[in-house]
Design an enzyme around this catalytic site. Structure first.
Site, PDB file in Angstrom:
ATOM      1  N   LYS A  18       1.784 -13.559 -13.504  1.00 54.95           N
ATOM      2  CA  LYS A  18       0.439 -12.989 -13.608  1.00 54.95           C
ATOM      3  C   LYS A  18      -0.555 -13.991 -14.220  1.00 54.95           C
ATOM      4  CE  LYS A  18       1.234  -9.108 -11.527  1.00 54.95           C
ATOM      5  NZ  LYS A  18       0.567  -8.761 -10.244  1.00 54.95           N
ATOM      6  N   ALA A  76       0.811  -1.231   0.000  1.00 57.78           N
ATOM      7  CA  ALA A  76       0.000   0.000   0.000  1.00 57.78           C
ATOM      8  C   ALA A  76       0.840   1.275   0.000  1.00 57.78           C
ATOM      9  CB  ALA A  76      -0.933   0.005   1.220  1.00 57.78           C
ATOM     10  N   GLY A 124       1.666   3.606  -5.630  1.00 59.04           N
ATOM     11  CA  GLY A 124       0.949   3.130  -6.813  1.00 59.04           C
ATOM     12  C   GLY A 124      -0.495   2.711  -6.582  1.00 59.04           C
ATOM     13  N   ARG A 155       6.485  -2.421   2.963  1.00 59.79           N
ATOM     14  CA  ARG A 155       7.804  -2.595   3.592  1.00 59.79           C
ATOM     15  C   ARG A 155       8.417  -1.268   3.994  1.00 59.79           C
ATOM     16  NH1 ARG A 155      10.754  -6.370  -0.765  1.00 59.79           N
ATOM     17  NH2 ARG A 155      10.024  -4.694  -2.126  1.00 59.79           N
ATOM     18  N   VAL A 176      -0.133   1.321 -16.252  1.00 59.82           N
ATOM     19  CA  VAL A 176      -0.482   2.237 -15.154  1.00 59.82           C
ATOM     20  C   VAL A 176       0.806   2.941 -14.739  1.00 59.82           C
ATOM     21  CG1 VAL A 176      -1.665   2.443 -12.943  1.00 59.82           C
ATOM     22  CG2 VAL A 176      -2.003   0.380 -14.340  1.00 59.82           C
ATOM     23  N   PRO A 223      -4.807  -4.854 -14.912  1.00 64.77           N
ATOM     24  CA  PRO A 223      -4.547  -3.580 -15.578  1.00 64.77           C
ATOM     25  C   PRO A 223      -3.547  -3.727 -16.718  1.00 64.77           C
ATOM     26  CG  PRO A 223      -4.156  -3.452 -13.180  1.00 64.77           C
ATOM     27  CD  PRO A 223      -4.219  -4.905 -13.568  1.00 64.77           C
ATOM     28  N   TYR A 229       7.702 -12.536 -15.334  1.00 63.04           N
ATOM     29  CA  TYR A 229       6.613 -11.696 -14.812  1.00 63.04           C
ATOM     30  C   TYR A 229       5.264 -12.144 -15.387  1.00 63.04           C
ATOM     31  CZ  TYR A 229       3.706  -7.637 -13.794  1.00 63.04           C
ATOM     32  OH  TYR A 229       2.686  -6.821 -13.366  1.00 63.04           O
ATOM     33  N   VAL A 233       5.717  -9.655   2.089  1.00 59.94           N
ATOM     34  CA  VAL A 233       4.740 -10.718   1.779  1.00 59.94           C
ATOM     35  C   VAL A 233       5.415 -12.039   1.402  1.00 59.94           C
ATOM     36  CG1 VAL A 233       2.888  -9.124   1.096  1.00 59.94           C
ATOM     37  CG2 VAL A 233       4.417 -10.059  -0.660  1.00 59.94           C
TER      38      VAL A 233
HETATM   39  P1  NDP Z   1       4.432   0.128  -7.388  1.00 61.13           P
HETATM   40  O1  NDP Z   1       5.867  -0.261  -7.530  1.00 61.13           O
HETATM   41  O2  NDP Z   1       4.111   1.575  -7.350  1.00 61.13           O
HETATM   42  O3  NDP Z   1       3.790  -0.576  -6.127  1.00 61.13           O
HETATM   43  C1  NDP Z   1       4.101  -1.885  -5.742  1.00 61.13           C
HETATM   44  C2  NDP Z   1       4.031  -1.958  -4.248  1.00 61.13           C
HETATM   45  O4  NDP Z   1       4.230  -3.313  -3.839  1.00 61.13           O
HETATM   46  C3  NDP Z   1       5.121  -1.118  -3.595  1.00 61.13           C
HETATM   47  O5  NDP Z   1       4.562  -0.338  -2.579  1.00 61.13           O
HETATM   48  C4  NDP Z   1       6.074  -2.165  -3.041  1.00 61.13           C
HETATM   49  O6  NDP Z   1       6.716  -1.752  -1.868  1.00 61.13           O
HETATM   50  C5  NDP Z   1       5.131  -3.298  -2.748  1.00 61.13           C
HETATM   51  N1  NDP Z   1       5.857  -4.535  -2.614  1.00 61.13           N
HETATM   52  C6  NDP Z   1       6.699  -5.104  -3.506  1.00 61.13           C
HETATM   53  N2  NDP Z   1       7.211  -6.223  -3.008  1.00 61.13           N
HETATM   54  C7  NDP Z   1       6.687  -6.365  -1.764  1.00 61.13           C
HETATM   55  C8  NDP Z   1       6.848  -7.325  -0.751  1.00 61.13           C
HETATM   56  N3  NDP Z   1       7.661  -8.377  -0.911  1.00 61.13           N
HETATM   57  N4  NDP Z   1       6.157  -7.186   0.404  1.00 61.13           N
HETATM   58  C9  NDP Z   1       5.342  -6.123   0.579  1.00 61.13           C
HETATM   59  N5  NDP Z   1       5.164  -5.167  -0.348  1.00 61.13           N
HETATM   60  C10 NDP Z   1       5.836  -5.291  -1.511  1.00 61.13           C
HETATM   61  O7  NDP Z   1       3.707  -0.572  -8.622  1.00 61.13           O
HETATM   62  P2  NDP Z   1       2.146  -0.783  -8.930  1.00 61.13           P
HETATM   63  O8  NDP Z   1       1.293  -0.030  -8.006  1.00 61.13           O
HETATM   64  O9  NDP Z   1       1.984  -0.567 -10.373  1.00 61.13           O
HETATM   65  O10 NDP Z   1       2.007  -2.346  -8.663  1.00 61.13           O
HETATM   66  C11 NDP Z   1       0.956  -2.898  -7.879  1.00 61.13           C
HETATM   67  C12 NDP Z   1       0.485  -4.180  -8.523  1.00 61.13           C
HETATM   68  O11 NDP Z   1      -0.072  -3.880  -9.786  1.00 61.13           O
HETATM   69  C13 NDP Z   1       1.591  -5.211  -8.785  1.00 61.13           C
HETATM   70  O12 NDP Z   1       1.095  -6.493  -8.451  1.00 61.13           O
HETATM   71  C14 NDP Z   1       1.823  -5.092 -10.280  1.00 61.13           C
HETATM   72  O13 NDP Z   1       2.319  -6.298 -10.820  1.00 61.13           O
HETATM   73  C15 NDP Z   1       0.427  -4.794 -10.747  1.00 61.13           C
HETATM   74  N6  NDP Z   1       0.300  -4.198 -12.062  1.00 61.13           N
HETATM   75  C16 NDP Z   1       0.899  -3.012 -12.373  1.00 61.13           C
HETATM   76  C17 NDP Z   1       0.751  -2.472 -13.637  1.00 61.13           C
HETATM   77  C18 NDP Z   1       1.424  -1.217 -14.056  1.00 61.13           C
HETATM   78  O14 NDP Z   1       1.500  -0.943 -15.261  1.00 61.13           O
HETATM   79  N7  NDP Z   1       1.904  -0.381 -13.134  1.00 61.13           N
HETATM   80  C19 NDP Z   1      -0.096  -3.129 -14.631  1.00 61.13           C
HETATM   81  C20 NDP Z   1      -0.669  -4.381 -14.208  1.00 61.13           C
HETATM   82  C21 NDP Z   1      -0.493  -4.880 -12.964  1.00 61.13           C
HETATM   83  P3  NDP Z   1       8.292  -1.539  -1.765  1.00 61.13           P
HETATM   84  O15 NDP Z   1       8.484  -0.088  -1.965  1.00 61.13           O
HETATM   85  O16 NDP Z   1       8.617  -1.997  -0.395  1.00 61.13           O
HETATM   86  O17 NDP Z   1       8.954  -2.382  -2.819  1.00 61.13           O
HETATM   87  C1  8X3 Z   2       2.123  -4.511 -15.929  1.00 59.39           C
HETATM   88  C2  8X3 Z   2       1.690  -4.334 -17.333  1.00 59.39           C
HETATM   89  O1  8X3 Z   2       2.290  -4.935 -19.711  1.00 59.39           O
HETATM   90  O2  8X3 Z   2       3.901  -3.630 -18.431  1.00 59.39           O
HETATM   91  O3  8X3 Z   2       1.623  -5.695 -15.415  1.00 59.39           O
HETATM   92  O4  8X3 Z   2       3.605  -5.945 -17.980  1.00 59.39           O
HETATM   93  S1  8X3 Z   2       2.946  -4.735 -18.400  1.00 59.39           S
END
Ligand code: NDP
Ligand code: 8X3
Length: 261
Positions: free
Chosen positions: A165, A18, A21, A42, A194, A191, A161, A69
């Protein structure tokens, strides 16, 4: 999309990842709707700042639950440590996840496999195993898994990756099957592009390279995805939004994107 018919029985949400993003945006969206929030991540200083914002701006009740996690024992201890009033988690948003690199499958470092698989797949399994039995016992709950368009088809440099997914889709579908005789619901939100810290993490801190991913198009924001999550959670109890693929208007597939807007 703004006329929400919230099932008022759903009151407490746990969001993993949380601190930034999509996870941060979900925390803000659910705070606006009056949920109590359990926020995992974290980076404690970022979580502290988010808690302050949500408390001051929305009067939200917030508990921080910092753990990795990937660490099953830490996750179990954290959930066990919740005060009784917070143990009734109604909505679990399995959001924590990441990508590392853009390497060919046979050139991706095994350490990177581990980080992606342990976070994106086993992290979801761990939280689902810890939280879902309580939901079943209470007869209410919603599990939201943040999957990806990357789970629908592999793209160059995305093998591991994309595989994680695709696994999120299988885990979401399997959980929905396992819960079909309960009132619980499972949603896989997938998504497309993003703009978050996702690409900065992919390129190991290279912000200039990350910015280029989104230059020339209007990407989704975390808030756009949070809106989809809220839509699924606020649907009437007999309506299960099983899966949502959401992407920018200028994106058609993971690799077909119009960069001229
Ligand atoms: P961000 O990097 O902004 O957010 C990811 C968050 O996950 C960070 O706050 C990170 O914290 C946390 N995180 C990573 N590893 C761990 C861990 N081991 N334990 C606890 N927290 C952790 O990216 P997004 O918001 O984009 O990503 C969120 C989700 O959305 C992901 O599952 C991603 O795969 C998915 N997603 C994103 C897309 C995109 O284009 N952005 C598209 C599709 C899916 P920390 O700072 O500690 O690493
Ligand atoms: C994140 C979207 O297409 O960059 O899951 O992998 S992509």
């Amino acid at each position: 999309m703004n006329n929400y018919r919230m099932d008022m029985e759903l009151k407490t949400v746990l969001v993993t990842g949380a601190a930034s993003g999509i996870g941060e945006a979900c925390a803000i969206r659910f705070a606006r709707e009056g949920f109590s929030l359990i926020l995992n991540g974290r980076n404690l200083s970022r979580l502290d700042a988010l808690k302050q914002l949500l408390t001051e701006k929305y009067g939200a009740k917030v508990v921080l639950l910092p753990f990795d996690v990937r660490d099953g024992a830490a996750a179990r201890d954290a959930i066990d440590s919740l005060p009784d009033a917070w143990k009734s988690i109604d909505v679990l948003i399995n959001n924590a996840g990441l990508v590392l690199g853009l390497d060919k499958e046979y050139e991706t470092a095994p350490d990177d496999w581990d980080v992606m698989i342990d976070t994106n797949v086993k992290g979801i399994l761990t939280l689902t195993r810890l939280v879902t039995p309580g939901m079943i016992g209470r007869g209410r709950g919603h599990v939201i898994n943040i999957g990806s368009i990357a789970g629908d088809a592999a793209y160059a440099g995305g093998s591991v990756y994309c595989a994680t997914k695709a696994a999120v889709k299988a885990l979401s579908d399997g959980l929905r099957i396992d819960l079909v005789n309960t009132p619980l619901r499972v949603t896989n939100v997938k998504p497309g592009m993003v703009e978050t810290e996702f690409s900065i993490t992919r390129f190991r801190g290279d912000k200039e390279r990350a910015n280029k991913v989104y230059a020339g198009l209007k990407p989704l924001t975390g808030a756009d995805v949070a809106e989809v999550v809220m839509f699924a959670v606020s649907a009437p109890p007999h309506v299960q939004i099983a899966e949502v693929l959401v992407m920018p208007t200028s994106q058609a597939t993971a690799t077909v994107v119009n960069y001229e807007l």
